[in-house]
Design a protein around this motif. Structure first.
Motif: not given
Ligand code: PHE
Length: 353
Positions: A180, A182, A185, A206, A219, A221, A259, A261-262, A298, A300, A321-323
Motif C-alpha cells: 500500500h 501507507s 506516512q 498484492r 493507490q 494516500e 486498519f 495504523f488508525v 479506507g 481513520g 490518513a485515507l487511502g
C-alpha cells in the motif's frame, strides 16, 4: 549460289541496325521503354554483340575497318539515346507542370490511431488536482520497501496475514513490493517535522488476482498531521473530495472498520453514482448490490502507536490518513466491469475514454 562474304554480311547487318535504331528509340514513350530498347541494341546479349560474333569469319585486313564502323555506330546510338532521353524527361516535366496544382488549403489527414490517456491516469490526475486545491503537497516513495516501513511501524503485528509470503511479494533480501502507499506516512514522519499535509500516489502490489483485483494496482494516500485534528476534519475533507470528484451533493458515510495504523478506522461509502438511491428505501442497482452505497476508500485517525514509532508525540499532534485504489475509482467512474481491461491496454478499449 555464290557464297556470302562475311564482311558484307556484317556491314549489311550494321547498316540495317543504323537505319532502324532511331525510329525504335522515338517509339519508346517511357524512360524505361527507352532504356530497354537501348539494352536490346548495345547490351551484352544485344543485337550489336550478335553481329560482332561473326567478326572472326571476316578476313583480317577488313576487321580494322569494321571495328571503326562499329565504334562510330556505338557513338551514334549513344547520342540518339541521350537526345531521346532528354526529350522524354522534358515531356514528363511539362506534363507535371500543366497538371492541376496541389491545393495547399486542403485540410490534412488526421492519424487513424491517436494516443489516449489511460483511464487510471485520468483518475489519478483528477484526484491529485483536488487534493492540491485543498492544500496537500505531493510526495513520492519507493515501490521496493523495508518491512519496517510497510508493516512494522504502521502497527501490523508480526503474524498479520498481510505479512505472509502468500499475500505479499517478498524479495530474497527481506524487502517487499509495498502492499500500500501507507509506507509514505512512515517515511514522511521520520524525515520531516509536523505539521504536514500531503498525498502519495503510487503503484502497489498484492498476491490477488480476480475480476476486481490485480496483483499490481495504484493507490493514492492522503495524510495530514497537525494540532487537534479530529474526525470532523477528516469527514470535511472527504465530503469536499466526494463533491469535487463525483459532483455536488454526493452523499458520504463512514462505516467503522479496522486498519492497524488508525484509531478509529473507517471505510467510506459514497451514494451510488449509478442509481443514486442512497438514503432511500427503494432498491439500488447491481453495481451497488442494491444497497445504494459504494465503498471508495479506507481512512481513520492516526494511531498513537504509529506516532510513537516515528518519534512524534501523540499528546501534541494528531492527524488523519485515507487511502483509495485508483482502479476501483476508474471502474466506478467509467462502468468498467473487469479490472483486467485496465491492464490489457487494448487501444479499442482505451479509445473510448
Ligand atoms: N492502506 C490501506 C489499504 O491499502 C488503506 C488506508 C489508508 C486505510 C489510510 C486507512 C488509512 O487498504
Amino acid at each position: 549460289m555464290a557464297e556470302t562474304n562475311p564482311t558484307d554480311t556484317i556491314e549489311t547487318a550494321l547498316a540495317n541496325l543504323r537505319d532502324s535504331f532511331l525510329p525504335r528509340f522515338r517509339a519508346a514513350d517511357t524512360e524505361q521503354a527507352l532504356r530497354d530498347e537501348n539494352a536490346k541494341i548495345l547490351g551484352k546479349k544485344g543485337e550489336l554483340t550478335a553481329i560482332l560474333k561473326q567478326l572472326g569469319r571476316a578476313p583480317a585486313e577488313s576487321r580494322k575497318a569494321i571495328g571503326e564502323k562499329v565504334n562510330a555506330f556505338k557513338q551514334e546510338v549513344e547520342a540518339g539515346f541521350g537526345s531521346c532521353l532528354k526529350n522524354l524527361q522534358r515531356l514528363e516535366r511539362e506534363a507535371e507542370l500543366s497538371a492541376p496544382p496541389f491545393d495547399l488549403t486542403l485540410p490534412g489527414r488526421a492519424p487513424v490511431l491517436a494516443g489516449h490517456k489511460h483511464p487510471v491516469a485520468m483518475v489519478r490526475e483528477d484526484v491529485v488536482a483536488i487534493f492540491r486545491q485543498l492544500g496537500f503537497a505531493v510526495f513520492d516513495g519507493p515501490e521496493i520497501e523495508h518491512e519496517e516501513n510497510n508493516f512494522t511501524r504502521l502497527g501490523f503485528p508480526p503474524d498479520h496475514p498481510a505479512t505472509d509470503m502468500q499475500d505479499s511479494f517478498w524479495t530474497t533480501s527481506g524487502k517487499l513490493l509495498r502492499t500500500h502507499t501507507s509506507n509514505i506516512q512512515i517515511r514522511a514522519m521520520t524525515t520531516i517535522e509536523p505539521p504536514m499535509a500531503f498525498i502519495a500516489p503510487g503503484t502497489v502490489y498484492r498476491r490477488d488476482d480476480d475480476a476486481t483485483h490485480s496483483p499490481q494496482f495504484h493507490q493514492i494516500e492522503a495524510f495530514l498531521v497537525d494540532r487537534n485534528v479530529t474526525l470532523a476534519h477528516l469527514k470535511g475533507v472527504l465530503a469536499e473530495f466526494a463533491e469535487r470528484l463525483y459532483g455536488p451533493g454526493t452523499p458520504v458515510r463512514l462505516r467503522p472498520s479496522y486498519f492497524p495504523f488508525v484509531e478509529p478506522g473507517a471505510e467510506v461509502d459514497i451514494g451510488c453514482v449509478f442509481c443514486k438511491q442512497a438514503n432511500q428505501t427503494r432498491a439500488g442497482c447491481n453495481i451497488c448490490k442494491h444497497t445504494g452505497w459504494i465503498e471508495i476508500l479506507g481512512c481513520g485517525l492516526i494511531h498513537p502507536v504509529v506516532f510513537e514509532n516515528c518519534g512524534i508525540d501523540p499528546e501534541q499532534w494528531s492527524g488523519f490518513a485515507l487511502g483509495m485504489g485508483l482502479e476501483r475509482i476508474a471502474m466506478l467512474r467509467y462502468g468498467i466491469p473487469n479490472i483486467k481491461l485496465l491492464f490489457e491496454n487494448d487501444p479499442r478499449m482505451l479509445a473510448q475514454f
